[in-house]
Each structure stands twice: as C-alpha cells, then as structure tokens.
Design an enzyme around this catalytic site. Structure first.
Site, PDB file in Angstrom:
ATOM      1  N   HIS A 266       0.877  -1.174   0.000  1.00 40.43           N
ATOM      2  CA  HIS A 266       0.000   0.000   0.000  1.00 40.43           C
ATOM      3  C   HIS A 266       0.910   1.219   0.000  1.00 40.43           C
ATOM      4  O   HIS A 266       2.005   1.186   0.572  1.00 40.43           O
ATOM      5  CB  HIS A 266      -0.923  -0.002   1.225  1.00 40.43           C
TER       6      HIS A 266
ATOM      7  N   HIS B 222      -3.401   9.077   1.353  1.00 43.63           N
ATOM      8  CA  HIS B 222      -3.385   7.857   0.543  1.00 43.63           C
ATOM      9  C   HIS B 222      -4.761   7.624  -0.064  1.00 43.63           C
ATOM     10  O   HIS B 222      -5.752   8.232   0.336  1.00 43.63           O
ATOM     11  CB  HIS B 222      -2.935   6.659   1.380  1.00 43.63           C
TER      12      HIS B 222
ATOM     13  N   CYS C 194      -3.493   2.779  -5.489  1.00 44.51           N
ATOM     14  CA  CYS C 194      -2.830   3.713  -4.569  1.00 44.51           C
ATOM     15  C   CYS C 194      -1.423   4.074  -5.030  1.00 44.51           C
ATOM     16  O   CYS C 194      -0.963   5.193  -4.802  1.00 44.51           O
ATOM     17  CB  CYS C 194      -2.807   3.147  -3.152  1.00 44.51           C
TER      18      CYS C 194
END
Length: 171
Positions: free
Chosen positions: A25, A37, A116
């Site tokens: 991530h 994010h 992301c």
C-alpha cells in the site's frame, strides 16, 4: 509502540511503501507524521489481507489523510521514492498541497490502472505508474508462457507415443 519516521526521516512529498503481505500500500508523507493515501471504499486498512476483495473489486476509492501509525499499524514500511532515478520529482510543497486538496474526494479505482501506487506516483512525478502492476504482468506473462511450453511438450510427447505405438502395431 506506534511506528515513527525518526529512524528514516521522511520529508514532505516522500512516498511511503507499506508492506501488506501479498501487496504494497502506498501513501504520500505530508509532514507532522501524517500521510495522504487512496483507499478503496468499504476497504478496511487494518491488516495484510483485510478486505483484499475490496481492493480487487472496488470501482471507487477515497483520498484519506491519517497519522502514519494509524495506517501502518504493525506492518513494515519504508520511504521509497521509487522513480526518482527516472523522473524529476515535483516540488515538495506542490506535492503536499495537491495531496491535501484531494482529501475527501472519491476517485475511480482499478487495481490494474488506478490504484494507490498510481495515485502517489502521479502526485510526486506527475505520471501515474505502478511497479506492482508491471511486475504482476511480467509474472503472469512468464507463467502463461510456462504453461504453454508444458502443454506443447505434453502434446509432442503424446504424439511421439502415438507414432511409436503405430510402428509397433505395423510389425
């Protein structure tokens, strides 16, 4: 103990890579131990495999601002400005300003084309790119080629056995 960035000091605009087991991530560090994010809607960012299907199946994501230790929890993380050798990073103040302006927005999300990592690399470099997706595509291509070679080998072996049986039956 909550993680801090003091061991590897981050600067605003740096990219933070968080290991979630099977995938990474990504977030942008904005200062004050905070990150921005992109998280698929309905996804729970609390663990390595939490709502993995949400990441794969969600068409919408939300830009979030959080304390880094809330996002990272107990996972490993590092500063990783992965494309600095290929692209000139944008000015840090611009990266942070644009990231903060996007907080709360809902954006389209696709694990292959708009995830992301694409989000943070576009903020830092002005170019959305995902090494995870490229690596996965290469692995899938190699696996497909491997399966094709095995299938071809099996077909050739089967053909040779049939030819051998035909020769034996003629004698």
């Amino acid at each position: 103990m909550a993680p801090t960035l003091f061991d590897n000091p981050a600067k605003p605009g740096d990219l933070v890579e968080i290991s979630r087991g099977a995938f990474k991530h990504w977030a942008v560090y904005i200062g004050g131990n905070e990150v921005v994010h992109l998280m698929p809607l309905y996804a729970d960012d609390s663990g390595p495999f939490s709502n993995l299907l949400s990441f794969l199946d969600s068409g919408v994501a939300e830009v979030r601002r959080q304390k880094i230790w809330e996002l990272v929890d107990s996972d490993d993380y590092r500063i990783n400005n992965l494309l600095d050798d290929e692209y000139e990073p944008r000015e840090r103040r611009i990266i942070v300003r644009e990231a903060c302006r996007m907080v709360g927005q809902q954006l389209s999300y696709c694990v292959a084309t708009r995830n992301c990592e694409h989000f943070v690399t576009e903020l830092r470099y002005g170019k959305p790119e995902s090494r995870q997706v490229k690596t996965a595509a290469v692995i899938a291509g190699v696996a497909t080629a491997g399966v094709a070679i095995v299938a071809l080998g099996a077909a050739l072996f089967s053909s040779l056995l049939k030819d051998d049986n035909k020769r034996r039956n003629r004698k």
